[in-house]
Design a protein around this motif. Structure first.
Motif, mmCIF file in Angstrom:
data_model
loop_
_atom_site.group_PDB
_atom_site.id
_atom_site.type_symbol
_atom_site.label_atom_id
_atom_site.label_comp_id
_atom_site.label_asym_id
_atom_site.label_seq_id
_atom_site.Cartn_x
_atom_site.Cartn_y
_atom_site.Cartn_z
ATOM 1 N N UNK A 1 12.737 -6.134 -3.587
ATOM 2 C CA UNK A 1 11.451 -5.725 -3.045
ATOM 3 C C UNK A 1 11.354 -6.174 -1.596
ATOM 4 N N UNK A 2 11.003 -5.245 -0.734
ATOM 5 C CA UNK A 2 10.874 -5.542 0.686
ATOM 6 C C UNK A 2 9.472 -6.072 0.980
ATOM 7 N N UNK A 3 9.418 -7.161 1.705
ATOM 8 C CA UNK A 3 8.134 -7.761 2.074
ATOM 9 C C UNK A 3 7.711 -7.192 3.427
ATOM 10 N N UNK A 4 6.457 -6.764 3.528
ATOM 11 C CA UNK A 4 5.951 -6.170 4.763
ATOM 12 C C UNK A 4 5.486 -7.253 5.732
ATOM 13 N N UNK A 5 5.307 -6.853 6.980
ATOM 14 C CA UNK A 5 4.806 -7.775 8.005
ATOM 15 C C UNK A 5 3.421 -8.300 7.624
ATOM 16 N N UNK A 6 2.593 -7.443 7.048
ATOM 17 C CA UNK A 6 1.256 -7.859 6.629
ATOM 18 C C UNK A 6 1.329 -8.901 5.518
ATOM 19 N N UNK A 7 2.234 -8.702 4.574
ATOM 20 C CA UNK A 7 2.384 -9.686 3.496
ATOM 21 C C UNK A 7 2.872 -11.028 4.039
ATOM 22 N N UNK A 8 3.830 -10.986 4.943
ATOM 23 C CA UNK A 8 4.284 -12.219 5.587
ATOM 24 C C UNK A 8 3.141 -12.900 6.342
ATOM 25 N N UNK A 9 2.371 -12.097 7.064
ATOM 26 C CA UNK A 9 1.261 -12.645 7.857
ATOM 27 C C UNK A 9 0.209 -13.292 6.962
ATOM 28 N N UNK A 10 -0.120 -12.644 5.855
ATOM 29 C CA UNK A 10 -1.088 -13.222 4.906
ATOM 30 C C UNK A 10 -0.565 -14.536 4.324
ATOM 31 N N UNK A 11 0.707 -14.554 3.973
ATOM 32 C CA UNK A 11 1.307 -15.781 3.434
ATOM 33 C C UNK A 11 1.286 -16.897 4.477
#
Length: 133
Positions: free
Chosen positions: A1-11
């Motif tokens: 599963x590829x993690x998006x920039x938004x998901x990284x930013x939220x984390x």
């Protein structure tokens, strides 16, 4: 599963939220290790952009871009801040004023997905449509 920039930013936001400077530094160090290990460092600029958006939203900050032919006066800047504060029900408004030779006069205000176009060019276009329509 590829993690998006938004998901990284939220984390990232969750990992530094309400943390001390030392804890934040450690979180950032760990975050960069994860990006390197997953070969996602090319996403860093987009992650930072998304992180800024999340930060602003969580802290009630509205960033506004204005486009004018000349720099904004302090009085007009204050009026814009009051207008945006009412529109977005916030007290913290940051204005970035872009000076453009392409605008004949007036002002274009961009906040989030909204644009208020009070430029002379737009007004002339509307007048042209009325006269030729």
């Amino acid at each position: 599963m590829k993690i998006t920039a938004t998901q990284y930013a939220r984390a990232l936001y969750q990992s530094v939220k309400d943390k001390s400077q030392q804890e934040t530094d450690e979180s950032l160090e760990n975050f960069t290790k994860v990006l390197r290990a997953s070969r996602q460092t090319s996403m860093l600029a987009k992650i930072i952009e998304k992180f800024s958006e999340i930060w602003d939203e969580e802290h009630g900050i509205v960033r506004v871009k204005t486009i004018t032919k000349k720099p904004l006066s302090a009085k007009l800047e204050e009026k814009i801040k009051k207008f945006i504060s009412r529109q977005y029900e916030t007290k913290d408004v940051t204005i970035e004023n872009e000076i453009s030779e392409n605008i004949k006069g007036g002002i274009i205000i961009k906040a989030g997905d909204e644009v208020w176009d009070g430029s002379v060019g737009r007004q002339l276009d509307e007048l042209r449509k009325v006269l030729t329509g």
